[in-house]
Design a protein around this motif. Structure first.
Motif, PDB file in Angstrom:
ATOM      1  N   GLU A 184       0.808  -1.216   0.000  1.00  0.00           N
ATOM      2  CA  GLU A 184       0.000   0.000   0.000  1.00  0.00           C
ATOM      3  C   GLU A 184       0.843   1.269   0.000  1.00  0.00           C
ATOM      4  N   ARG A 185       2.043   1.175   0.522  1.00  0.00           N
ATOM      5  CA  ARG A 185       2.897   2.355   0.621  1.00  0.00           C
ATOM      6  C   ARG A 185       4.326   1.889   0.768  1.00  0.00           C
ATOM      7  N   ARG A 186       5.246   2.671   0.270  1.00  0.00           N
ATOM      8  CA  ARG A 186       6.662   2.357   0.452  1.00  0.00           C
ATOM      9  C   ARG A 186       7.428   3.661   0.584  1.00  0.00           C
ATOM     10  N   TRP A 187       8.463   3.647   1.370  1.00  0.00           N
ATOM     11  CA  TRP A 187       9.260   4.860   1.547  1.00  0.00           C
ATOM     12  C   TRP A 187      10.673   4.464   1.967  1.00  0.00           C
ATOM     13  N   ALA A 188      11.557   5.449   1.935  1.00  0.00           N
ATOM     14  CA  ALA A 188      12.941   5.228   2.351  1.00  0.00           C
ATOM     15  C   ALA A 188      13.436   6.452   3.087  1.00  0.00           C
ATOM     16  N   GLY A 189      14.344   6.234   3.995  1.00  0.00           N
ATOM     17  CA  GLY A 189      14.988   7.319   4.715  1.00  0.00           C
ATOM     18  C   GLY A 189      16.470   7.068   4.803  1.00  0.00           C
ATOM     19  N   LEU A 190      17.221   8.087   5.185  1.00  0.00           N
ATOM     20  CA  LEU A 190      18.663   7.959   5.311  1.00  0.00           C
ATOM     21  C   LEU A 190      19.045   7.879   6.783  1.00  0.00           C
ATOM     22  N   ARG A 191      19.880   6.928   7.096  1.00  0.00           N
ATOM     23  CA  ARG A 191      20.469   6.778   8.426  1.00  0.00           C
ATOM     24  C   ARG A 191      21.952   7.086   8.282  1.00  0.00           C
ATOM     25  N   SER A 192      22.503   7.881   9.167  1.00  0.00           N
ATOM     26  CA  SER A 192      23.899   8.293   9.018  1.00  0.00           C
ATOM     27  C   SER A 192      24.735   7.776  10.183  1.00  0.00           C
ATOM     28  N   PHE A 193      25.894   7.213   9.860  1.00  0.00           N
ATOM     29  CA  PHE A 193      26.753   6.581  10.847  1.00  0.00           C
ATOM     30  C   PHE A 193      28.176   7.113  10.751  1.00  0.00           C
ATOM     31  N   ALA A 194      28.812   7.285  11.910  1.00  0.00           N
ATOM     32  CA  ALA A 194      30.251   7.473  11.971  1.00  0.00           C
ATOM     33  C   ALA A 194      30.918   6.127  11.695  1.00  0.00           C
ATOM     34  N   PRO A 195      32.212   6.115  11.398  1.00  0.00           N
ATOM     35  CA  PRO A 195      32.868   4.849  11.060  1.00  0.00           C
ATOM     36  C   PRO A 195      32.743   3.761  12.117  1.00  0.00           C
ATOM     37  N   ASP A 196      32.687   4.127  13.410  1.00  0.00           N
ATOM     38  CA  ASP A 196      32.581   3.111  14.462  1.00  0.00           C
ATOM     39  C   ASP A 196      31.142   2.863  14.899  1.00  0.00           C
ATOM     40  N   ARG A 197      30.188   3.441  14.187  1.00  0.00           N
ATOM     41  CA  ARG A 197      28.754   3.217  14.400  1.00  0.00           C
ATOM     42  C   ARG A 197      28.228   3.808  15.703  1.00  0.00           C
ATOM     43  N   LEU A 198      29.003   4.655  16.383  1.00  0.00           N
ATOM     44  CA  LEU A 198      28.527   5.348  17.564  1.00  0.00           C
ATOM     45  C   LEU A 198      28.225   6.801  17.214  1.00  0.00           C
ATOM     46  N   PRO A 199      27.308   7.438  17.937  1.00  0.00           N
ATOM     47  CA  PRO A 199      27.014   8.849  17.656  1.00  0.00           C
ATOM     48  C   PRO A 199      28.195   9.739  18.024  1.00  0.00           C
ATOM     49  N   VAL A 200      28.136  10.985  17.551  1.00  0.00           N
ATOM     50  CA  VAL A 200      29.210  11.943  17.773  1.00  0.00           C
ATOM     51  C   VAL A 200      28.631  13.169  18.474  1.00  0.00           C
ATOM     52  N   TYR A 201      29.039  13.395  19.719  1.00  0.00           N
ATOM     53  CA  TYR A 201      28.614  14.556  20.490  1.00  0.00           C
ATOM     54  C   TYR A 201      29.859  15.262  21.022  1.00  0.00           C
ATOM     55  N   GLY A 202      30.035  16.512  20.687  1.00  0.00           N
ATOM     56  CA  GLY A 202      31.131  17.238  21.295  1.00  0.00           C
ATOM     57  C   GLY A 202      31.774  18.247  20.366  1.00  0.00           C
ATOM     58  N   PHE A 203      32.660  19.066  20.930  1.00  0.00           N
ATOM     59  CA  PHE A 203      33.355  20.085  20.164  1.00  0.00           C
ATOM     60  C   PHE A 203      34.431  19.467  19.280  1.00  0.00           C
ATOM     61  N   ASP A 204      34.558  20.014  18.110  1.00  0.00           N
ATOM     62  CA  ASP A 204      35.606  19.589  17.181  1.00  0.00           C
ATOM     63  C   ASP A 204      36.970  19.869  17.799  1.00  0.00           C
ATOM     64  N   VAL A 205      37.940  18.996  17.537  1.00  0.00           N
ATOM     65  CA  VAL A 205      39.254  19.146  18.160  1.00  0.00           C
ATOM     66  C   VAL A 205      40.089  20.245  17.514  1.00  0.00           C
ATOM     67  N   ALA A 206      39.757  20.642  16.287  1.00  0.00           N
ATOM     68  CA  ALA A 206      40.592  21.606  15.576  1.00  0.00           C
ATOM     69  C   ALA A 206      39.885  22.900  15.228  1.00  0.00           C
ATOM     70  N   MET A 207      38.550  22.872  15.094  1.00  0.00           N
ATOM     71  CA  MET A 207      37.807  24.067  14.703  1.00  0.00           C
ATOM     72  C   MET A 207      37.109  24.659  15.927  1.00  0.00           C
ATOM     73  N   PRO A 208      37.548  25.815  16.414  1.00  0.00           N
ATOM     74  CA  PRO A 208      36.924  26.412  17.601  1.00  0.00           C
ATOM     75  C   PRO A 208      35.438  26.711  17.367  1.00  0.00           C
ATOM     76  N   GLY A 209      34.634  26.460  18.392  1.00  0.00           N
ATOM     77  CA  GLY A 209      33.222  26.804  18.335  1.00  0.00           C
ATOM     78  C   GLY A 209      32.390  25.955  17.406  1.00  0.00           C
ATOM     79  N   PHE A 210      32.921  24.806  16.967  1.00  0.00           N
ATOM     80  CA  PHE A 210      32.164  23.912  16.079  1.00  0.00           C
ATOM     81  C   PHE A 210      31.838  22.645  16.864  1.00  0.00           C
ATOM     82  N   PHE A 211      30.543  22.359  17.014  1.00  0.00           N
ATOM     83  CA  PHE A 211      30.066  21.270  17.868  1.00  0.00           C
ATOM     84  C   PHE A 211      29.355  20.220  17.020  1.00  0.00           C
ATOM     85  N   TRP A 212      29.779  18.973  17.160  1.00  0.00           N
ATOM     86  CA  TRP A 212      29.160  17.859  16.433  1.00  0.00           C
ATOM     87  C   TRP A 212      28.002  17.267  17.250  1.00  0.00           C
ATOM     88  N   PHE A 213      26.892  17.030  16.573  1.00  0.00           N
ATOM     89  CA  PHE A 213      25.747  16.356  17.178  1.00  0.00           C
ATOM     90  C   PHE A 213      25.105  15.531  16.069  1.00  0.00           C
TER      91      PHE A 213
END
Length: 372
Positions: free
Chosen positions: A297-326
């Protein structure tokens, strides 16, 4: 020029939940490229909460999110977002090793998993084909009302003074001194911190801001809604193949939602289902139950995004000041949203974490692990 403490790129579940939690500590603008928030991954979720989904590294986030999802405070929502369903991790033949590996992975972690086999498996899944099936029953698994949760976070953010800008794709982000100068749609924004909550577009946003990408990749996931004979029982558990070849669950009106558990690499885009993936899912489904598929009756697709180790990324970038990954929240971003947002808000504001996440070490999810 709009001046704020924090600008968040992406108003899906990740960005909306973080904005809501952060609003009590900072002025926030939430930037969304689409006409409405939650158009991509959030709006296409398979909508379940499972402590085993995502693996042992994700489980603490899922478990810590349960209380808010099950019994939110009255000022957040007037009802919980979970409806109990249970999950049946299923295997036969060569898949039994995967079932045993799942049991070992969560041993001692406080996740209830009960072995079932034979007639008990058949009772849980009417119409099961053949014999020799084994399973693990995960009784705590529940459906999530994703739309209600997302809307609750957007309401909380709005009450906290967050400004939501829709139809405002990020056009540029330049670090000048201690602040960001950002162009998003027709808006000009100045912010101390730029948060990358852009899902499948996370590495592209990083590159635009001059930060090194972390290798976050997008993968397509397909879901089809089936009308079957007999109709899918309302009390059917979420049925998940232990070897990762399919999952299905009952939906309103006796329909079934079915996925081949596909992970097809994709460029960030408005994902569309591939007919081969739908056909593959149905073929695998027919190998498990003798239900007749009357219609897709219906079909759809979505995108799932992963870091290389499959864990989420939370925190400030180590090299770019004021840039926060979430970002990098895979297919578990909905079920971990409360814990993730509380961790992210504590890291951004420098305040003590919420009691629900105080025992979770955020270093496990820091972007520095990927630079190393």
């Amino acid at each position: 020029m709009r001046r704020v403490d924090v600008a968040i790129v992406g108003a899906g579940m990740a960005g909306a939940s973080l904005a809501a939690e952060l609003a009590r500590h900072a002025s926030v603008v939430l930037i969304e490229a689409e006409e409405r928030p939650g158009y991509h991954a959030t709006g296409r979720s398979a909508a379940f909460w499972s402590e085993t989904y995502g693996g042992p590294g994700v489980q603490p986030l899922t478990t810590a999110s349960r209380d808010l999802l099950a019994a939110p405070p009255a000022e957040f929502a007037d009802a919980g977002f979970l409806r109990m369903r249970g999950a049946l991790h299923l295997a036969s033949g060569g898949g039994e090793a995967a079932l045993d590996a799942l049991a070992r992975a969560f041993a001692g972690k406080g996740v209830a998993l009960r072995p079932v086999e034979g007639g008990e498996v058949a009772a849980l899944l009417p119409g099961l084909r053949g014999a020799g099936w084994r399973g693990l029953l995960e009784p705590s698994t529940a459906d999530i009302d994703v739309a209600a949760l997302h809307h609750a976070y957007l309401r909380m953010a709005r009450r906290g003074g967050v400004t939501l800008l829709c139809a405002a794709p990020l056009r540029s982000a330049l670090r000048e001194g201690a602040r960001w100068r950002i162009a998003a749609g027709a808006a000009a924004i100045e912010a101390d911190v730029l948060v990358n909550a852009a899902g499948a577009w996370a590495d592209a946003v990083a590159a635009m801001a001059g930060a090194a990408p972390l290798g976050i990749r997008a993968y397509r996931r397909t879901v089809a809604q089936l009308r079957t004979d007999p109709p899918a029982p309302a009390d059917l558990p979420l049925v998940m193949d232990a070897a990762g070849r399919f999952y299905f669950k009952a939906e309103a009106g006796g329909r079934a939602w079915l996925s081949p558990h596909d992970e097809t690499p994709s460029e960030p885009c408005d994902a569309a289902p591939d007919e081969i993936d739908v056909a593959t899912a149905i073929d695998r489904f027919r190998g498990v139950v003798d239900w007749r598929v009357e219609a897709v009756e219906r079909r759809w697709a979505g995108l799932r995004s992963f870091a290389p180790d499959r864990l989420p990324v939370y925190g400030f970038d180590v090299a770019m000041p004021g840039f926060f990954w979430f970002a990098g929240q895979g297919g578990f971003g909905i079920q971990t949203a409360p814990a993730a947002a509380r961790i992210g808000a504590a890291l951004l504001s420098g305040t003590a974490p919420h009691a629900s996440v105080e025992e979770i070490d955020p270093k496990a999810y820091a972007p520095s692990r990927l630079h190393a």
